[in-house]
Design a protein around this motif. Structure first.
Motif, PDB file in Angstrom:
ATOM      1  N   GLN A 178      43.301  21.296  10.047  1.00 36.26           N
ATOM      2  CA  GLN A 178      43.716  20.085  10.750  1.00 36.26           C
ATOM      3  C   GLN A 178      44.971  20.314  11.579  1.00 36.26           C
ATOM      4  OE1 GLN A 178      44.040  17.288   7.519  1.00 36.26           O
ATOM      5  NE2 GLN A 178      41.826  17.081   7.292  1.00 36.26           N
ATOM      6  N   ALA A 179      45.798  21.281  11.165  1.00 36.39           N
ATOM      7  CA  ALA A 179      47.018  21.609  11.906  1.00 36.39           C
ATOM      8  C   ALA A 179      46.747  22.570  13.058  1.00 36.39           C
ATOM      9  CB  ALA A 179      48.060  22.200  10.955  1.00 36.39           C
ATOM     10  N   GLY A 180      45.500  23.014  13.209  1.00 34.87           N
ATOM     11  CA  GLY A 180      45.139  23.889  14.321  1.00 34.87           C
ATOM     12  C   GLY A 180      44.964  25.349  13.966  1.00 34.87           C
ATOM     13  N   THR A 181      45.156  25.710  12.695  1.00 36.73           N
ATOM     14  CA  THR A 181      44.961  27.093  12.259  1.00 36.73           C
ATOM     15  C   THR A 181      43.470  27.427  12.207  1.00 36.73           C
ATOM     16  OG1 THR A 181      46.965  26.977  10.908  1.00 36.73           O
ATOM     17  CG2 THR A 181      45.430  28.753  10.406  1.00 36.73           C
ATOM     18  N   THR A 182      43.114  28.610  12.651  1.00 36.56           N
ATOM     19  CA  THR A 182      41.745  29.103  12.545  1.00 36.56           C
ATOM     20  C   THR A 182      41.599  29.784  11.188  1.00 36.56           C
ATOM     21  OG1 THR A 182      41.704  29.476  14.932  1.00 36.56           O
ATOM     22  CG2 THR A 182      39.987  30.546  13.628  1.00 36.56           C
ATOM     23  N   VAL A 183      40.634  29.346  10.398  1.00 35.94           N
ATOM     24  CA  VAL A 183      40.471  29.857   9.034  1.00 35.94           C
ATOM     25  C   VAL A 183      39.095  30.504   8.900  1.00 35.94           C
ATOM     26  CG1 VAL A 183      40.559  29.311   6.570  1.00 35.94           C
ATOM     27  CG2 VAL A 183      41.926  27.958   8.201  1.00 35.94           C
ATOM     28  N   VAL A 184      39.072  31.721   8.360  1.00 36.55           N
ATOM     29  CA  VAL A 184      37.809  32.398   8.056  1.00 36.55           C
ATOM     30  C   VAL A 184      37.840  32.783   6.576  1.00 36.55           C
ATOM     31  CG1 VAL A 184      36.247  34.300   8.601  1.00 36.55           C
ATOM     32  CG2 VAL A 184      37.670  33.302  10.415  1.00 36.55           C
ATOM     33  N   ILE A 185      36.803  32.387   5.849  1.00 36.98           N
ATOM     34  CA  ILE A 185      36.766  32.577   4.397  1.00 36.98           C
ATOM     35  C   ILE A 185      35.517  33.358   4.004  1.00 36.98           C
ATOM     36  CG2 ILE A 185      36.827  31.436   2.155  1.00 36.98           C
ATOM     37  CD1 ILE A 185      37.729  28.887   3.602  1.00 36.98           C
ATOM     38  N   ALA A 186      35.704  34.449   3.298  1.00 35.08           N
ATOM     39  CA  ALA A 186      34.581  35.122   2.643  1.00 35.08           C
ATOM     40  C   ALA A 186      34.418  34.480   1.272  1.00 35.08           C
ATOM     41  CB  ALA A 186      34.857  36.617   2.507  1.00 35.08           C
ATOM     42  N   THR A 187      33.245  33.952   0.983  1.00 34.55           N
ATOM     43  CA  THR A 187      33.101  33.190  -0.251  1.00 34.55           C
ATOM     44  C   THR A 187      31.695  33.305  -0.838  1.00 34.55           C
ATOM     45  OG1 THR A 187      33.377  30.989  -1.246  1.00 34.55           O
ATOM     46  CG2 THR A 187      32.501  31.064   0.998  1.00 34.55           C
ATOM     47  N   HIS A 188      31.632  33.195  -2.166  1.00 31.63           N
ATOM     48  CA  HIS A 188      30.371  33.083  -2.882  1.00 31.63           C
ATOM     49  C   HIS A 188      30.127  31.638  -3.316  1.00 31.63           C
ATOM     50  CE1 HIS A 188      30.539  37.558  -3.612  1.00 31.63           C
ATOM     51  NE2 HIS A 188      29.247  37.387  -3.438  1.00 31.63           N
ATOM     52  N   HIS A 189      31.101  30.759  -3.079  1.00 33.85           N
ATOM     53  CA  HIS A 189      31.030  29.406  -3.605  1.00 33.85           C
ATOM     54  C   HIS A 189      30.333  28.462  -2.635  1.00 33.85           C
ATOM     55  CE1 HIS A 189      33.641  29.561  -7.291  1.00 33.85           C
ATOM     56  NE2 HIS A 189      33.840  30.752  -6.770  1.00 33.85           N
ATOM     57  N   ARG A 190      29.266  27.844  -3.093  1.00 40.34           N
ATOM     58  CA  ARG A 190      28.455  26.980  -2.243  1.00 40.34           C
ATOM     59  C   ARG A 190      29.260  25.814  -1.688  1.00 40.34           C
ATOM     60  NH1 ARG A 190      22.961  25.707  -1.757  1.00 40.34           N
ATOM     61  NH2 ARG A 190      22.790  24.215  -0.035  1.00 40.34           N
ATOM     62  N   HIS A 191      30.063  25.170  -2.542  1.00 41.70           N
ATOM     63  CA  HIS A 191      30.773  23.976  -2.068  1.00 41.70           C
ATOM     64  C   HIS A 191      31.773  24.327  -0.977  1.00 41.70           C
ATOM     65  CE1 HIS A 191      34.572  24.834  -4.255  1.00 41.70           C
ATOM     66  NE2 HIS A 191      35.077  23.949  -3.432  1.00 41.70           N
ATOM     67  N   GLN A 192      32.372  25.521  -1.065  1.00 47.40           N
ATOM     68  CA  GLN A 192      33.327  25.934  -0.039  1.00 47.40           C
ATOM     69  C   GLN A 192      32.612  26.205   1.282  1.00 47.40           C
ATOM     70  OE1 GLN A 192      35.669  29.622  -0.662  1.00 47.40           O
ATOM     71  NE2 GLN A 192      37.468  28.318  -0.354  1.00 47.40           N
ATOM     72  N   ALA A 193      31.440  26.806   1.210  1.00 53.21           N
ATOM     73  CA  ALA A 193      30.650  27.037   2.418  1.00 53.21           C
ATOM     74  C   ALA A 193      30.169  25.713   3.010  1.00 53.21           C
ATOM     75  CB  ALA A 193      29.461  27.937   2.095  1.00 53.21           C
ATOM     76  N   ASP A 194      29.746  24.784   2.146  1.00 53.37           N
ATOM     77  CA  ASP A 194      29.231  23.506   2.625  1.00 53.37           C
ATOM     78  C   ASP A 194      30.300  22.695   3.351  1.00 53.37           C
ATOM     79  OD1 ASP A 194      26.726  24.030   1.641  1.00 53.37           O
ATOM     80  OD2 ASP A 194      26.965  22.836  -0.182  1.00 53.37           O
ATOM     81  N   SER A 195      31.566  22.886   2.982  1.00 56.95           N
ATOM     82  CA  SER A 195      32.643  22.111   3.599  1.00 56.95           C
ATOM     83  C   SER A 195      33.181  22.772   4.867  1.00 56.95           C
ATOM     84  CB  SER A 195      33.788  21.906   2.595  1.00 56.95           C
ATOM     85  OG  SER A 195      34.367  23.146   2.225  1.00 56.95           O
ATOM     86  N   ALA A 196      32.696  23.963   5.204  1.00 56.97           N
ATOM     87  CA  ALA A 196      33.164  24.668   6.400  1.00 56.97           C
ATOM     88  C   ALA A 196      32.505  24.092   7.652  1.00 56.97           C
ATOM     89  CB  ALA A 196      32.847  26.159   6.288  1.00 56.97           C
ATOM     90  N   ASP A 197      33.143  24.324   8.786  1.00 56.07           N
ATOM     91  CA  ASP A 197      32.566  23.883  10.062  1.00 56.07           C
ATOM     92  C   ASP A 197      31.391  24.765  10.477  1.00 56.07           C
ATOM     93  OD1 ASP A 197      34.608  21.822  10.698  1.00 56.07           O
ATOM     94  OD2 ASP A 197      35.963  23.553  10.788  1.00 56.07           O
ATOM     95  N   ARG A 198      31.403  25.994  10.016  1.00 57.00           N
ATOM     96  CA  ARG A 198      30.374  26.953  10.416  1.00 57.00           C
ATOM     97  C   ARG A 198      30.138  27.925   9.270  1.00 57.00           C
ATOM     98  NH1 ARG A 198      31.470  31.370  15.208  1.00 57.00           N
ATOM     99  NH2 ARG A 198      29.334  32.088  15.571  1.00 57.00           N
ATOM    100  N   VAL A 199      28.893  28.275   9.060  1.00 55.48           N
ATOM    101  CA  VAL A 199      28.537  29.233   8.013  1.00 55.48           C
ATOM    102  C   VAL A 199      27.807  30.405   8.663  1.00 55.48           C
ATOM    103  CG1 VAL A 199      27.248  29.641   5.890  1.00 55.48           C
ATOM    104  CG2 VAL A 199      28.355  27.427   6.270  1.00 55.48           C
ATOM    105  N   ILE A 200      28.288  31.617   8.366  1.00 48.99           N
ATOM    106  CA  ILE A 200      27.636  32.839   8.848  1.00 48.99           C
ATOM    107  C   ILE A 200      27.142  33.608   7.636  1.00 48.99           C
ATOM    108  CG2 ILE A 200      27.977  35.032  10.045  1.00 48.99           C
ATOM    109  CD1 ILE A 200      30.050  33.658  11.779  1.00 48.99           C
ATOM    110  N   VAL A 201      25.842  33.820   7.572  1.00 49.25           N
ATOM    111  CA  VAL A 201      25.232  34.552   6.461  1.00 49.25           C
ATOM    112  C   VAL A 201      25.096  36.010   6.882  1.00 49.25           C
ATOM    113  CG1 VAL A 201      23.254  34.740   4.926  1.00 49.25           C
ATOM    114  CG2 VAL A 201      23.973  32.486   5.771  1.00 49.25           C
ATOM    115  N   LEU A 202      25.705  36.906   6.087  1.00 53.94           N
ATOM    116  CA  LEU A 202      25.611  38.336   6.345  1.00 53.94           C
ATOM    117  C   LEU A 202      24.650  38.986   5.362  1.00 53.94           C
ATOM    118  CD1 LEU A 202      29.399  39.200   6.909  1.00 53.94           C
ATOM    119  CD2 LEU A 202      27.645  38.885   8.654  1.00 53.94           C
TER     120      LEU A 202
END
Length: 211
Positions: A178-202
């Motif tokens: 919300q403050a304008g920071t770009t955030v990229v998260i590597a995660t196994h957690h479904r809820h964290q992925a669901d709350s992201a603006d974009r999901v990239i499956v590798l």
């Protein structure tokens, strides 16, 4: 408006083993992107490319800010490393101040605020070896926050942590975005992925799906 981080046809190898294959993506400023996939899918390698700690074997990485914060998994840090929580968080200011220059009042205020956000103020004088996994992860997240980088990279931040830590990290991610920071998260957690603006499956170093 700053140029967004952009990867074009990025590949990477560890020795002869491919870890990323022809990755092309743009990460829009002020968004949260979740990287998901199994172990060995390339999530951590992709974070390393974005952080500048790894060089691609081929392809072009552009728009990567000089000040980029990479927060590793807490298990990646030596548990017996004899440094206090406050000192660890203060390391987040080194990119601004330099290792040999004293911290300013503003630096100290930022460090204090970052520790409060992650609920570790009362742990300031304890060493990392005295902390639980969740407390250690909150310490490294606070270090990343203290860096005040326009690009914040988190590697499995919710791995083996308690519910309190999950809540604090989720809140910090929302606030940073919300403050304008770009955030990229590597995660196994479904809820964290669901709350992201974009999901990239590798999958095996390739982009298998985007949503």
């Amino acid at each position: 408006m700053r140029e967004p981080p952009r990867l074009t046809d990025i590949s990477h190898r560890y020795a002869r083993v491919p870890s990323l294959r022809n990755i092309t993506l743009t990460v829009e400023p002020g968004t949260v992107t979740a990287l998901v996939g199994g172990n060995g899918s390339g999530k951590s390698t992709l974070l390393g490319i974005l952080a500048g700690t790894l060089r691609p074997t081929s392809g072009v990485a552009a728009g990567i800010p000089e000040n980029t914060a990479l927060v590793p998994q807490h298990s990646a840090a030596p548990e017996l490393f004899p440094v206090t929580v406050r000192r660890t968080v203060a390391m987040g200011r080194w990119r601004h101040r330099g290792l040999l220059h004293p911290l300013t009042r503003r630096d100290r205020d930022i460090i204090d605020a970052s520790m409060r956000r992650m609920g570790i103020t009362d742990l300031a004088d304890r060493t990392l070896s005295d902390l639980s996994g969740g407390q250690r992860q909150r310490t490294f997240i606070a270090q990343g926050l203290a860096q005040q980088a326009p690009l914040l990279l988190l590697d499995e931040p919710l791995s083996a942590v308690d519910t309190t830590t999950v809540t604090m990290i989720d809140k910090a991610v929302r606030e940073e975005s919300q403050a304008g920071t770009t955030v990229v998260i590597a995660t196994h957690h479904r809820h964290q992925a669901d709350s992201a603006d974009r999901v990239i499956v590798l999958d095996h170093g390739r982009v298998a799906k985007e949503a």
